[in-house]
Design an enzyme around this catalytic site. Structure first.
Site, PDB file in Angstrom:
ATOM      1  N   SER A  12      36.700  38.595  47.223  1.00 30.82           N
ATOM      2  CA  SER A  12      36.029  37.592  46.393  1.00 30.82           C
ATOM      3  C   SER A  12      34.566  37.467  46.795  1.00 30.82           C
ATOM      4  O   SER A  12      34.222  37.628  47.978  1.00 30.82           O
ATOM      5  CB  SER A  12      36.729  36.244  46.603  1.00 30.82           C
ATOM      6  OG  SER A  12      35.973  35.195  46.040  1.00 30.82           O
ATOM      7  N   TYR A  61      40.258  29.639  52.507  1.00 32.94           N
ATOM      8  CA  TYR A  61      40.580  30.702  51.547  1.00 32.94           C
ATOM      9  C   TYR A  61      39.599  31.870  51.703  1.00 32.94           C
ATOM     10  O   TYR A  61      39.993  33.037  51.821  1.00 32.94           O
ATOM     11  CB  TYR A  61      40.530  30.160  50.115  1.00 32.94           C
ATOM     12  CG  TYR A  61      40.477  31.248  49.066  1.00 32.94           C
ATOM     13  CD1 TYR A  61      41.600  32.038  48.809  1.00 32.94           C
ATOM     14  CD2 TYR A  61      39.309  31.517  48.352  1.00 32.94           C
ATOM     15  CE1 TYR A  61      41.551  33.066  47.868  1.00 32.94           C
ATOM     16  CE2 TYR A  61      39.251  32.531  47.412  1.00 32.94           C
ATOM     17  CZ  TYR A  61      40.374  33.303  47.169  1.00 32.94           C
ATOM     18  OH  TYR A  61      40.314  34.322  46.243  1.00 32.94           O
ATOM     19  N   LYS A 112      39.973  36.020  53.068  1.00 33.01           N
ATOM     20  CA  LYS A 112      39.503  37.250  52.412  1.00 33.01           C
ATOM     21  C   LYS A 112      38.648  38.074  53.373  1.00 33.01           C
ATOM     22  O   LYS A 112      38.782  39.295  53.450  1.00 33.01           O
ATOM     23  CB  LYS A 112      38.697  36.896  51.153  1.00 33.01           C
ATOM     24  CG  LYS A 112      39.532  36.294  50.033  1.00 33.01           C
ATOM     25  CD  LYS A 112      40.526  37.304  49.492  1.00 33.01           C
ATOM     26  CE  LYS A 112      41.485  36.718  48.488  1.00 33.01           C
ATOM     27  NZ  LYS A 112      42.593  37.622  48.138  1.00 33.01           N
TER      28      LYS A 112
HETATM   29  P1  NAD Z   1      47.491  34.471  40.662  1.00 32.60           P
HETATM   30  O1  NAD Z   1      47.934  33.335  41.500  1.00 32.60           O
HETATM   31  O2  NAD Z   1      47.570  34.347  39.191  1.00 32.60           O
HETATM   32  O3  NAD Z   1      48.266  35.804  41.096  1.00 32.60           O
HETATM   33  C1  NAD Z   1      48.704  36.025  42.418  1.00 32.60           C
HETATM   34  C2  NAD Z   1      50.109  36.578  42.354  1.00 32.60           C
HETATM   35  O4  NAD Z   1      50.566  36.827  43.681  1.00 32.60           O
HETATM   36  C3  NAD Z   1      51.099  35.600  41.711  1.00 32.60           C
HETATM   37  O5  NAD Z   1      51.899  36.293  40.770  1.00 32.60           O
HETATM   38  C4  NAD Z   1      51.932  35.109  42.892  1.00 32.60           C
HETATM   39  O6  NAD Z   1      53.237  34.765  42.495  1.00 32.60           O
HETATM   40  C5  NAD Z   1      51.873  36.306  43.813  1.00 32.60           C
HETATM   41  N1  NAD Z   1      52.067  36.019  45.237  1.00 32.60           N
HETATM   42  C6  NAD Z   1      51.392  35.117  45.990  1.00 32.60           C
HETATM   43  N2  NAD Z   1      51.840  35.142  47.248  1.00 32.60           N
HETATM   44  C7  NAD Z   1      52.803  36.103  47.302  1.00 32.60           C
HETATM   45  C8  NAD Z   1      53.625  36.612  48.329  1.00 32.60           C
HETATM   46  N3  NAD Z   1      53.587  36.113  49.578  1.00 32.60           N
HETATM   47  N4  NAD Z   1      54.477  37.615  48.042  1.00 32.60           N
HETATM   48  C9  NAD Z   1      54.547  38.133  46.784  1.00 32.60           C
HETATM   49  N5  NAD Z   1      53.806  37.668  45.778  1.00 32.60           N
HETATM   50  C10 NAD Z   1      52.937  36.667  46.021  1.00 32.60           C
HETATM   51  O7  NAD Z   1      45.992  34.823  41.117  1.00 32.60           O
HETATM   52  P2  NAD Z   1      44.929  35.777  40.446  1.00 32.60           P
HETATM   53  O8  NAD Z   1      43.870  34.933  39.856  1.00 32.60           O
HETATM   54  O9  NAD Z   1      45.597  36.788  39.625  1.00 32.60           O
HETATM   55  O10 NAD Z   1      44.316  36.435  41.752  1.00 32.60           O
HETATM   56  C11 NAD Z   1      44.781  37.680  42.252  1.00 32.60           C
HETATM   57  C12 NAD Z   1      44.066  37.982  43.549  1.00 32.60           C
HETATM   58  O11 NAD Z   1      42.661  37.999  43.301  1.00 32.60           O
HETATM   59  C13 NAD Z   1      44.296  36.962  44.661  1.00 32.60           C
HETATM   60  O12 NAD Z   1      44.393  37.643  45.889  1.00 32.60           O
HETATM   61  C14 NAD Z   1      43.054  36.113  44.618  1.00 32.60           C
HETATM   62  O13 NAD Z   1      42.761  35.534  45.857  1.00 32.60           O
HETATM   63  C15 NAD Z   1      42.008  37.145  44.220  1.00 32.60           C
HETATM   64  N6  NAD Z   1      40.838  36.543  43.559  1.00 32.60           N
HETATM   65  C16 NAD Z   1      41.020  35.763  42.460  1.00 32.60           C
HETATM   66  C17 NAD Z   1      39.925  35.160  41.847  1.00 32.60           C
HETATM   67  C18 NAD Z   1      40.103  34.270  40.661  1.00 32.60           C
HETATM   68  O14 NAD Z   1      39.188  33.512  40.342  1.00 32.60           O
HETATM   69  N7  NAD Z   1      41.205  34.312  39.928  1.00 32.60           N
HETATM   70  C19 NAD Z   1      38.625  35.373  42.368  1.00 32.60           C
HETATM   71  C20 NAD Z   1      38.477  36.207  43.477  1.00 32.60           C
HETATM   72  C21 NAD Z   1      39.597  36.781  44.072  1.00 32.60           C
HETATM   73  C1  UD1 Z   2      35.781  28.593  42.626  1.00 33.61           C
HETATM   74  C2  UD1 Z   2      36.028  28.838  44.085  1.00 33.61           C
HETATM   75  C3  UD1 Z   2      35.912  30.318  44.376  1.00 33.61           C
HETATM   76  C4  UD1 Z   2      36.827  31.112  43.467  1.00 33.61           C
HETATM   77  C5  UD1 Z   2      36.480  30.765  42.007  1.00 33.61           C
HETATM   78  C6  UD1 Z   2      37.340  31.459  41.000  1.00 33.61           C
HETATM   79  C7  UD1 Z   2      35.177  26.751  45.061  1.00 33.61           C
HETATM   80  C8  UD1 Z   2      34.141  26.145  45.940  1.00 33.61           C
HETATM   81  N1  UD1 Z   2      35.062  28.071  44.869  1.00 33.61           N
HETATM   82  O1  UD1 Z   2      34.475  29.056  42.378  1.00 33.61           O
HETATM   83  O2  UD1 Z   2      36.252  30.581  45.719  1.00 33.61           O
HETATM   84  O3  UD1 Z   2      36.664  32.501  43.688  1.00 33.61           O
HETATM   85  O4  UD1 Z   2      36.652  29.361  41.836  1.00 33.61           O
HETATM   86  O5  UD1 Z   2      38.675  31.073  41.119  1.00 33.61           O
HETATM   87  O6  UD1 Z   2      36.096  26.095  44.608  1.00 33.61           O
HETATM   88  N2  UD1 Z   2      32.476  22.973  37.205  1.00 33.61           N
HETATM   89  C9  UD1 Z   2      32.192  21.806  36.552  1.00 33.61           C
HETATM   90  N3  UD1 Z   2      33.229  21.017  36.183  1.00 33.61           N
HETATM   91  C10 UD1 Z   2      34.538  21.335  36.423  1.00 33.61           C
HETATM   92  C11 UD1 Z   2      34.826  22.544  37.095  1.00 33.61           C
HETATM   93  C12 UD1 Z   2      33.768  23.350  37.472  1.00 33.61           C
HETATM   94  O7  UD1 Z   2      31.036  21.465  36.326  1.00 33.61           O
HETATM   95  O8  UD1 Z   2      35.423  20.544  36.056  1.00 33.61           O
HETATM   96  C13 UD1 Z   2      31.368  23.850  37.594  1.00 33.61           C
HETATM   97  C14 UD1 Z   2      31.276  24.115  39.082  1.00 33.61           C
HETATM   98  O9  UD1 Z   2      30.522  23.141  39.711  1.00 33.61           O
HETATM   99  C15 UD1 Z   2      30.629  25.507  39.066  1.00 33.61           C
HETATM  100  C16 UD1 Z   2      31.157  26.161  37.792  1.00 33.61           C
HETATM  101  O10 UD1 Z   2      31.594  25.092  36.961  1.00 33.61           O
HETATM  102  O11 UD1 Z   2      29.234  25.385  38.957  1.00 33.61           O
HETATM  103  C17 UD1 Z   2      32.317  27.097  38.016  1.00 33.61           C
HETATM  104  O12 UD1 Z   2      33.317  26.408  38.751  1.00 33.61           O
HETATM  105  P1  UD1 Z   2      34.730  27.070  39.074  1.00 33.61           P
HETATM  106  O13 UD1 Z   2      35.314  27.626  37.829  1.00 33.61           O
HETATM  107  O14 UD1 Z   2      35.544  26.070  39.829  1.00 33.61           O
HETATM  108  O15 UD1 Z   2      34.367  28.313  39.991  1.00 33.61           O
HETATM  109  P2  UD1 Z   2      33.530  28.366  41.369  1.00 33.61           P
HETATM  110  O16 UD1 Z   2      33.205  27.017  41.858  1.00 33.61           O
HETATM  111  O17 UD1 Z   2      32.421  29.328  41.194  1.00 33.61           O
END
Ligand code: NAD
Ligand code: UD1
Length: 341
Positions: free
Chosen positions: A126, A150, A154
Site C-alpha cells: 500500500s 496496518y 505492510k
Molecule cells: P478485502 O477485505 O475485500 O479482501 C481481503 C480478502 O482476504 C477477503 O476475502 C478476506 O476474507 C480474506 N482474508 C483475510 N484474512 C484472511 C486469512 N487469514 N486467511 C484467508 N483469507 C483471509 O480487501 P481488499 O480491498 O480486496 O484488499 C486486498 C489486499 O490489498 C489486502 O491485503 C489489503 O491490505 C491490500 N490493500 C487494499 C487497499 C484498499 O484500499 N482496498 C489499499 C492498499 C492495499
Molecule cells: C485510507 C487509509 C489507507 C488505505 C486507504 C484505502 C487512513 C488514514 N488511511 O486512506 O491506509 O490504503 O484508505 O483503503 O485511513 N474523506 C472525507 N470524508 C469521509 C471519508 C473520507 O472527507 O467520510 C476524505 C479523507 O479525508 C481523504 C479522502 O477522503 O482525504 C480519502 O479517504 P479514504 O477513502 O478514507 O482513503 P485514505 O484516507 O486515503
C-alpha cells in the site's frame, strides 16, 4: 496460457476483480480464502462474468498445512497474496490481530511456498508505507514511515520479502503498492461490499446517494491543496487488477530471481470536493456534504509516480474518474445490499 495461480483472499474486493482478469487472460485460478471479509457469492459472479470456472479452497493463510495442500492440488506456479485485514482504525484497536493475520499469515505462506517449490509471489502492499510525503509524487524510493499498525504490517512484510530474496535469489517477488482503489467491474456484478461501518470515501458516498446517510462529512477544508480538501490518487479496481496480470507476466519472462516494488496509481490526485462533483454526475443525485474537522491521521494529499510500472511492466491506467464513479454506481444500483439479497 495454461498456468495455474493460487490467489489468497481472492473473494475480496481487489481479489475478485483480479480473478476476472486472470481468467480472461487464460490462467487457471484457485482461490484460497477464509471469507472473514467477503462472500463466496463474489466467486460465482466472477464465473458468470468470465464464463469460466475457478477452484475454491476455504482456509486460513496462517494454516501452513492447508496452504501446502492447496498449492499441491492446484499445481500453482505462482501466488497472488491479497489475504489480509485492511481497516486502519481497527488496526490501532487490535494491533496483535493485525500482526498475526497480515505478518504471520505471510510467513506461513512463504514457508508453504518454499516447501512446495513455488517461488513466485505478487504481494498487495500500500502507498500507506510512505507516510508523510517528503516529496511528491511518491516514487518507490521514497522513505518509509507508516503511521499506523496496518501500514506497519505492510512494511514488515515488504522487509521480510527483501530479506528472503537477499538469502535466496531464486525467489521472484513483485510488491505492488496500491494507491486508492475504487470502482467496480463494468458488468455491475462485482464490486466492493464493505462489512460494518465503512471508513472510505466511496462507500460513504454510496450510503448518502441511496439515503442511508444524511450527508457526507468532508474531513477538513484547510489543507494546503487547491480547494483545501484532501487529495488522493484514485485508481479503478480493474486497472489495478490488470497490474497483477502484468506483474505475473513480467516475472514469468525473467530468467532469474527478482524482488521489486511498483506503485500502482493513476498519477493524478483529486480532491474530496472534486469527487463529490463526480459522484453527483454519476448518480444524478445531489450529494449534500458538511465540512468537518480534519480526520486524525489523514494526510493532505498524495499521488503516485507510476513510471516504473509503465516502463517495466508495460502497465498504465486506462479508466478515468467518470468511469470509476459510473461503475461504482452501477454496482450499487444493481446490488443495493451487496452480495446478500
Ligand atoms: P478485502 O477485505 O475485500 O479482501 C481481503 C480478502 O482476504 C477477503 O476475502 C478476506 O476474507 C480474506 N482474508 C483475510 N484474512 C484472511 C486469512 N487469514 N486467511 C484467508 N483469507 C483471509 O480487501 P481488499 O480491498 O480486496 O484488499 C486486498 C489486499 O490489498 C489486502 O491485503 C489489503 O491490505 C491490500 N490493500 C487494499 C487497499 C484498499 O484500499 N482496498 C489499499 C492498499 C492495499
Ligand atoms: C485510507 C487509509 C489507507 C488505505 C486507504 C484505502 C487512513 C488514514 N488511511 O486512506 O491506509 O490504503 O484508505 O483503503 O485511513 N474523506 C472525507 N470524508 C469521509 C471519508 C473520507 O472527507 O467520510 C476524505 C479523507 O479525508 C481523504 C479522502 O477522503 O482525504 C480519502 O479517504 P479514504 O477513502 O478514507 O482513503 P485514505 O484516507 O486515503
Amino acid at each position: 496460457m495454461d498456468e495455474s495461480i493460487l490467489i489468497t483472499g481472492g473473494a475480496g474486493y481487489i481479489g475478485s476483480h483480479t480473478c476476472v482478469e486472470l481468467l480472461n487472460a487464460g490462467f487457471s485460478v484457485t482461490v484460497f480464502d477464509n471469507y472473514c471479509n467477503s462472500k463466496p457469492e463474489a466467486l460465482n459472479r466472477v464465473e458468470s462474468i468470465t464464463g469460466k470456472s475457478l477452484t475454491r479452497v476455504q482456509g486460513d493463510v496462517r494454516d501452513r498445512v492447508a496452504l501446502e495442500a492447496a498449492l499441491r492440488s492446484s499445481g500453482a506456479s505462482a501466488v497472488i497474496h491479497f489475504a489480509g485485514l485492511k481497516a486502519v482504525g481497527e488496526s490501532g484497536e487490535q494491533p496483535l490481530r493485525y500482526y498475526d493475520n497480515n505478518v504471520v499469515g505471510t510467513l506461513r505462506l512463504l514457508e508453504a511456498m518454499q516447501t512446495c517449490g513455488v517461488k513466485t509471489l505478487v504481494f498487495s502492499s500500500s502507498a500507506t508505507v510512505y507516510g508523510a510525503p517528503q516529496f511528491l509524487p511518491y516514487s518507490e524510493d521514497h522513505p518509509f514511515a507508516p503511521t499506523n499498525p496496518y501500514g506497519r504490517t505492510k512494511l514488515m512484510v515488504e522487509d521480510i520479502l527483501r530479506d528472503a530474496f537477499a538469502s535466496d535469489d531464486s525467489w521472484r517477488f513483485s510488491i505492488l503498492r496500491y494507491f486508492n482503489p475504487v470502482g467496480a467491474h463494468a458488468s455491475g456484478l462485482i464490486g466492493e461490499d464493505p462489512q460494518g461501518v465503512p471508513n472510505n470515501l466511496m462507500p460513504l458516498w454510496l450510503q448518502v446517494a441511496v439515503g442511508r446517510r444524511e450527508c457526507l462529512n468532508v474531513f477538513g477544508d484547510d489543507y494546503d491543496t487547491p480547494d483545501g480538501t484532501g487529495v488522493r490518487d484514485y485508481i479503478h479496481v480493474t486497472d489495478l487488477a490488470e497490474g497483477h496480470v502484468r506483474a505475473l507476466q513480467w516475472m514469468a519472462q525473467s530468467d532469474g530471481g527478482l524482488c521489486r516494488a511498483f506503485n500502482l496509481g493513476a498519477g493524478v490526485g483529486y480532491s474530496v470536493l472534486e469527487m463529490v462533483r463526480a459522484f453527483e454526475a454519476a448518480s444524478g443525485k445531489p450529494i449534500p456534504y458538511r465540512i468537518q474537522p480534519r480526520r486524525a491521521g489523514d494526510l493532505a494529499g498524495f499521488h503516485a509516480n507510476a513510471d516504473s510500472a509503465r516502463s517495466v511492466l508495460g502497465w498504465q491506467v486506462t479508466r478515468d474518474l467518470q468511469t470509476m464513479c459510473a461503475d461504482t454506481w452501477r454496482w450499487q444500483s444493481n446490488n443495493p445490499s451487496g452480495y446478500v439479497g
